[in-house]
Write a protein that holds these residues in place. Sequence first.
Motif, PDB file in Angstrom:
ATOM      1  N   THR A 244       0.819  -1.199   0.000  1.00  0.00           N
ATOM      2  CA  THR A 244       0.000   0.000   0.000  1.00  0.00           C
ATOM      3  C   THR A 244       0.857   1.255   0.000  1.00  0.00           C
TER       4      THR A 244
ATOM      5  N   THR B 216      -2.673   4.785   0.280  1.00  0.00           N
ATOM      6  CA  THR B 216      -4.114   4.903   0.443  1.00  0.00           C
ATOM      7  C   THR B 216      -4.438   5.529   1.797  1.00  0.00           C
ATOM      8  N   ARG B 217      -5.301   6.511   1.789  1.00  0.00           N
ATOM      9  CA  ARG B 217      -5.797   7.183   2.997  1.00  0.00           C
ATOM     10  C   ARG B 217      -4.709   7.894   3.804  1.00  0.00           C
ATOM     11  N   LYS B 218      -3.619   8.280   3.143  1.00  0.00           N
ATOM     12  CA  LYS B 218      -2.554   9.023   3.809  1.00  0.00           C
ATOM     13  C   LYS B 218      -2.208  10.262   3.004  1.00  0.00           C
TER      14      LYS B 218
ATOM     15  N   HIS C  46      -0.323   6.960  10.904  1.00  0.00           N
ATOM     16  CA  HIS C  46      -1.687   6.531  10.598  1.00  0.00           C
ATOM     17  C   HIS C  46      -2.271   7.269   9.394  1.00  0.00           C
ATOM     18  N   ASP C  47      -2.108   8.586   9.356  1.00  0.00           N
ATOM     19  CA  ASP C  47      -2.675   9.386   8.271  1.00  0.00           C
ATOM     20  C   ASP C  47      -1.602   9.985   7.365  1.00  0.00           C
TER      21      ASP C  47
ATOM     22  N   ALA D   2      -4.749  13.449   2.209  1.00  0.00           N
ATOM     23  CA  ALA D   2      -5.378  12.231   1.690  1.00  0.00           C
ATOM     24  C   ALA D   2      -6.725  12.577   1.087  1.00  0.00           C
ATOM     25  N   THR D   3      -7.066  11.883   0.040  1.00  0.00           N
ATOM     26  CA  THR D   3      -8.375  12.060  -0.571  1.00  0.00           C
ATOM     27  C   THR D   3      -9.333  11.087   0.082  1.00  0.00           C
ATOM     28  N   ILE D   4     -10.350  11.626   0.703  1.00  0.00           N
ATOM     29  CA  ILE D   4     -11.365  10.791   1.338  1.00  0.00           C
ATOM     30  C   ILE D   4     -12.699  11.205   0.740  1.00  0.00           C
TER      31      ILE D   4
END
Length: 135
Positions: free
Chosen positions: A6, A69-71, A99-100, A122-124
């Motif tokens: 990832t 992903t998600r960071k 974590h982020d 991060a794109t959420i």
Amino acid sequence: MNRNTTHKITICTSCRHKGRTCRPSYELIDRLRLAVSAVGDAISEDFEISGTACMAGCDRPCTVAYHSTRKASYLFGDINPDDDIADLLEFARQYALLHDGWCSSVDRPGKLRSTTLARIPATIMAVEDTLERAS
């Protein structure tokens, strides 16, 4: 590399050092792959290391991005394949544990404190539930 990788490190392969004809990015990719393999479990996640065409950092070669992903993603410039491998490895260790992905410049290792070109959140994607039905 693990198929579930990832974390990614992407290096611009189209730029050249200003005023020189060398292509240091390919050398950087090879050196970084060897260094990551050598440290093994010291980096908690597998990293995929690859090159890509232009990352728009031509005035600050070599350009290196860390993303997951998600960071938050990071773009660094002015990276030297001869001098900066240790800082890139240390940031990989750090980034894998965040974590982020978010860290301040003072927390980044060595040269990466001053060569950050961008930190991209991060794109959420959020989908809002609605009580109305489409007609």
